[in-house]
Write an enzyme that holds these catalytic residues in place. Structure first.
Site, mmCIF file in Angstrom:
data_model
loop_
_atom_site.group_PDB
_atom_site.id
_atom_site.type_symbol
_atom_site.label_atom_id
_atom_site.label_comp_id
_atom_site.label_asym_id
_atom_site.label_seq_id
_atom_site.Cartn_x
_atom_site.Cartn_y
_atom_site.Cartn_z
ATOM 1 N N ASP A 325 17.086 -24.160 8.943
ATOM 2 C CA ASP A 325 16.780 -24.088 10.299
ATOM 3 C C ASP A 325 17.987 -23.703 10.959
ATOM 4 O O ASP A 325 18.018 -22.923 12.251
ATOM 5 C CB ASP A 325 16.625 -25.453 10.536
ATOM 6 C CG ASP A 325 15.485 -26.335 10.007
ATOM 7 O OD1 ASP A 325 15.143 -25.967 8.939
ATOM 8 O OD2 ASP A 325 14.771 -27.001 10.767
ATOM 9 N N GLU A 466 5.289 -25.169 3.504
ATOM 10 C CA GLU A 466 5.258 -26.187 2.671
ATOM 11 C C GLU A 466 4.039 -26.958 2.196
ATOM 12 O O GLU A 466 4.084 -28.068 1.354
ATOM 13 C CB GLU A 466 6.467 -27.485 3.230
ATOM 14 C CG GLU A 466 7.762 -26.676 3.046
ATOM 15 C CD GLU A 466 8.799 -27.773 3.933
ATOM 16 O OE1 GLU A 466 8.185 -28.808 4.477
ATOM 17 O OE2 GLU A 466 10.077 -27.246 3.993
ATOM 18 N N LYS A 577 1.146 -23.978 6.660
ATOM 19 C CA LYS A 577 2.018 -24.979 7.795
ATOM 20 C C LYS A 577 2.622 -24.150 8.630
ATOM 21 O O LYS A 577 2.851 -24.301 9.753
ATOM 22 C CB LYS A 577 2.991 -25.739 7.004
ATOM 23 C CG LYS A 577 3.847 -26.837 7.574
ATOM 24 C CD LYS A 577 4.789 -27.573 6.677
ATOM 25 C CE LYS A 577 5.408 -28.648 7.526
ATOM 26 N NZ LYS A 577 6.457 -29.343 6.576
ATOM 27 N N GLN A 578 3.113 -22.936 8.203
ATOM 28 C CA GLN A 578 3.600 -21.810 8.784
ATOM 29 C C GLN A 578 3.510 -20.604 8.161
ATOM 30 O O GLN A 578 3.615 -20.399 6.752
ATOM 31 C CB GLN A 578 5.161 -21.946 9.115
ATOM 32 C CG GLN A 578 6.080 -22.125 7.929
ATOM 33 C CD GLN A 578 7.426 -22.547 8.569
ATOM 34 O OE1 GLN A 578 7.779 -23.800 8.490
ATOM 35 N NE2 GLN A 578 8.318 -21.482 8.679
HETATM 36 O O1 IFM Z 1 13.375 -26.797 7.417
HETATM 37 C C1 IFM Z 1 12.264 -27.365 7.675
HETATM 38 C C2 IFM Z 1 11.054 -27.089 6.977
HETATM 39 O O2 IFM Z 1 10.883 -25.805 6.869
HETATM 40 C C3 IFM Z 1 9.734 -27.898 7.329
HETATM 41 N N1 IFM Z 1 10.084 -29.252 7.222
HETATM 42 C C4 IFM Z 1 11.082 -29.671 8.119
HETATM 43 C C5 IFM Z 1 12.549 -28.867 7.827
HETATM 44 C C6 IFM Z 1 13.604 -29.551 8.837
HETATM 45 O O3 IFM Z 1 13.257 -28.970 10.066
#
Ligand code: IFM
Length: 723
Positions: A325, A466, A577-578
């Site tokens: 992030d 994820e 998820k993305q």
């Molecule tokens: O880094 C992220 C990840 O991509 C998705 N789950 C939450 C993490 C922390 O924001």
């Protein structure tokens, strides 16, 4: 548009609002809990770097001594929002100055009425100073007693991290000195209390772990009493004498006005660099300023050994751990607007190289494999097991610490971007080059040569999406690793010309033999990526064969597709998820044609869990939509990012700010709607603004020079030259 406010207190959203009303100064942040407390509040102050051990998640930022504590008694009755009658209430956070104000008109159970105004700020001018003021306007004649405390009995949702070392008073300044139980880090807070009336009585209560200064005043109807609490704070990370330092900073505060004036001036400087103006859209305007504010209060100004956690410093979520992030979502904001902060964040990665090397080595690789979740030392602190969201009595295995190798390329990407934008050659020579070369070494050894298919692959990984783990050839991972390897050669070429001694040093220390470099070349040249003729990239091997997914079939819903399907079923379908592929196309945008971007956007956009999937996705999708010339589509995605915390879209804002979404919101505005791109000549914008935006203006630094972008809508592009 600078004020975040509420005009009613709703206990059911108190944790969300505590996050929203967090204040801070880059050294620490304090959640917006009430001074006097409220049942089940989640009050917390997090100080950068103050980690202590915990079971399962290894380490967490320890919730520090509560400096807010202020108990007010009106004619002996304790002010509190859960007793008596709240006759009026409002709360405001001024993003321009980080001043949080709460006004309450309160009637006590026995009928004493007073209006109380609470104000607080964490000084940006002196990061070791915290200021709180309470003004009481009584509608009665009688007494007001004010008890100001330093409460050391704080926990992290049940876990106690502190033991008391000492407490007491020096002159009229009370202090509390505590130490983390496992990591032995010292924390000291010291407070002095001033008022504009002479108290009838004053007392120092040496309550164990909760030193308190009490003052009682005789008050008259309508005569405003003003009490100021100044708190100094220091840790053993700052000095060998934290108590002395805390006392000094509390003592130095002359009065509210002068402390606030200095603080305000410091904020004016921050906004001069970072502010973004959007005319024609109040929601977007406040959201981008709120995002910037949240990042600025979490950003270390004077510390190169800390990172910004995924939830900034504003909540217990992810325990203060930092992820990708930082480099992909938050760092660009600083690289472009506050390079000195960006450098600190990258220095943190430089200092954690030993841990990244150890992680690679333990797993049989060379180079630097950064921790997926990183804290004080940079060792891997991703928990291996967490409660399963479907059945909290069961445990679910977390694979990211074992399989999310893309983190190393993300660090390299942030490093390279910082160098290109700032032109900070000195830093790059001393630190940045090593980050890129050693992550390349990792990807050189982690790649597998698959003879039968005549190519290199990265197998058994997890990409940004994820919902799918243990996948082979995740497009994001492969493309970023390939970029990392190729960029290593750009770095080597630069070192050869600009600083051959450094090249010699790195060649020796990182063992950059010809054999190794040849392997990098081969891996980069033969890295697998499955691409259809129209440019559609397969997210990972076999993705196109998975069961198709249409979000519309599951609407309306209030849960993520992960929760609805469960871990295994989600792995077996195309719900994402993305969108990993769109992430690549944004980060490496020069590598893809407009048609290829459109093909991927059209395919993956339909399969993304937009509302309840990752909070990291929407801002990137907004940018990609703008890159294709679809600003109205981009705006739909942008709004999802902009509202993530302000509207608590996922219901988890109480755990802390989604730092990546905040960074992404800024990126969507600047790189998406503004279309800013740097080039060899300087920069240019290719704006794609939503129709209702009238004007977009922002600043950034390129090679140390401030650049101003001011776009009227509709408009043509702007260009700038930094030379
Ligand atoms: O880094 C992220 C990840 O991509 C998705 N789950 C939450 C993490 C922390 O924001």
């Amino acid at each position: 548009m600078w004020i975040i406010s509420e005009d009613i207190f709703e206990p059911k959203s108190q944790h969300h609002k505590e996050t929203i009303f967090t204040i801070g100064n880059g050294y620490l942040s304090t959640r917006g809990a009430f001074e006097e407390g409220y049942p089940a509040d989640s009050r917390a102050t997090f100080v950068h770097g103050m980690f202590d051990r915990v079971p399962i998640a290894f380490t967490e930022l320890a919730n520090a001594t509560d400096w807010l504590s202020l108990i007010i008694l009106l004619n002996g009755e304790c002010f509190s929002l859960d007793s008596g009658t709240v006759e009026s209430y409002d709360r405001h956070l001024d993003l321009r100055t980080g001043l949080l104000i709460r006004n309450v008109r309160w009637r006590s159970p026995s009928g004493c009425v007073a209006t109380l105004k609470f104000e607080r700020f964490a000084s940006l001018e002196d990061e070791h100073l915290l200021c709180l003021r309470c003004q009481v306007e009584p509608e009665f004649d009688g007494t007001v007693e004010v008890r100001a405390g330093l409460n050391g009995n704080m926990d992290n949702e049940g876990i106690m991290h502190w033991r008391r070392v000492a407490q007491g008073q020096r002159d009229s300044i009370a202090f509390l000195h505590t130490r983390t139980r496992a990591t032995n880090l010292d924390l000291a807070l010291a407070m002095k209390v001033d008022s504009d009336q002479t108290p009838l009585e004053t007392a120092f209560w040496d309550v164990e772990n909760f030193p308190t200064l009490s003052q009682t005043f005789t008050v008259k109807r309508s005569q405003i009493l003003s009490v100021e609490k100044f708190v100094g704070i220091a840790t053993s990370r700052d000095t060998s004498d934290p108590v002395g330092m805390a006392v000094e900073h509390a003592g130095k505060a002359i009065n509210w006005e002068s402390a606030f004036e200095a603080h305000q001036q410091a904020w004016a400087q921050e906004w001069k660099r970072a502010d973004v103006i959007i005319e024609g859209d109040d929601e977007a305007q406040i959201a981008v300023r709120f995002s910037l504010f949240q990042l600025l209060i979490a950003a270390p100004r004077h510390d190169e050994r800390v990172n910004i956690g995924a939830k900034t410093l504003s909540g217990f979520g992810y325990r203060g751990h930092a992820f990708w992030d930082t480099e992909i979502f938050m760092l660009p904001v600083f690289t472009y607007t506050s390079p000195h902060i960006a450098r600190n964040l990258l220095d943190y990665r430089f200092h954690t190289l030993p841990a990244a090397r150890a992680k690679a080595k333990e797993n049989g690789f060379e180079g630097a494999w950064f921790a997926w979740e990183s804290a004080d030392t940079g060792e891997e602190v991703t928990p291996t097991w967490v409660p399963d969201f479907k059945d909290k009595k069961k445990l679910a295995r977390v694979w990211t610490g074992d399989l999310a190798i893309h983190i190393s390329a993300d660090v390299a990407y942030g490093t390279y971007q910082y160098w290109r934008v700032t032109g900070d050659d000195d830093w790059f020579r001393e630190r940045g080059a090593e980050l890129i070369l050693d992550t390349a070494s990792f990807f050189g050894t982690r790649a597998e040569w698959i003879e039968a298919r005549n190519r290199y692959e990265y197998n058994d990984v997890i990409g940004p999406d994820e919902y799918h783990d243990h996948v082979n050839n995740n497009a994001y991972t492969n493309c970023l690793a390939q970029w990392n390897l190729e960029t290593a050669f750009t770095v080597l070429d630069w070192l050869k010309v600009k600083c051959p001694e450094k090249l010699t040093d790195l060649t020796e220390r990182l063992n950059l033999t010809e054999v190794r470099l040849e392997k990098w070349r081969k891996v980069a040249a033969n890295m697998h990526l499955s691409v259809k003729p129209d440019g559609l990239i397969e997210q990972f091997d076999g993705f196109f064969d998975l069961k198709d997914f249409k979000p519309a079939d599951y609407e309306p819903r209030t849960k993520s597709m992960h929760e609805i399907f469960g871990i295994e079923a989600a792995n077996e379908c195309q719900a994402i998820k993305q969108p990993d592929v769109l992430m690549v196309q944004y980060l490496l945008h020069d590598h893809y044609s407009g048609e290829a971007i459109r093909a991927n956007y059209n395919y993956y956009n339909l399969r993304t869990d937009h509302t309840y999937g990752s909070s990291l996705g929407p801002s990137i999708q907004a940018i990609v939509a703008c890159m294709m010339g679809y600003p109205e589509d981009g705006y739909e995605h942008f709004v999802r990012a902009a509202r993530a915390d302000l509207r608590d879209v996922r219901g988890n804002a109480g755990d802390g700010i989604h730092g990546a979404s905040a960074g992404g919101t800024w990126q969507a505005v600047v790189f998406g709607f503004g279309g800013l791109r740097l080039n060899a000549e300087g920069w240019k914008t290719s704006p794609h603004m939503p129709k209702h935006w009238k004007r977009l203006s922002f600043k950034f630094f390129q090679h140390g020079k401030i650049q101003v972008v001011d776009i009227q809508n509709p408009s043509g592009a702007e260009t700038g030259n930094t030379s």
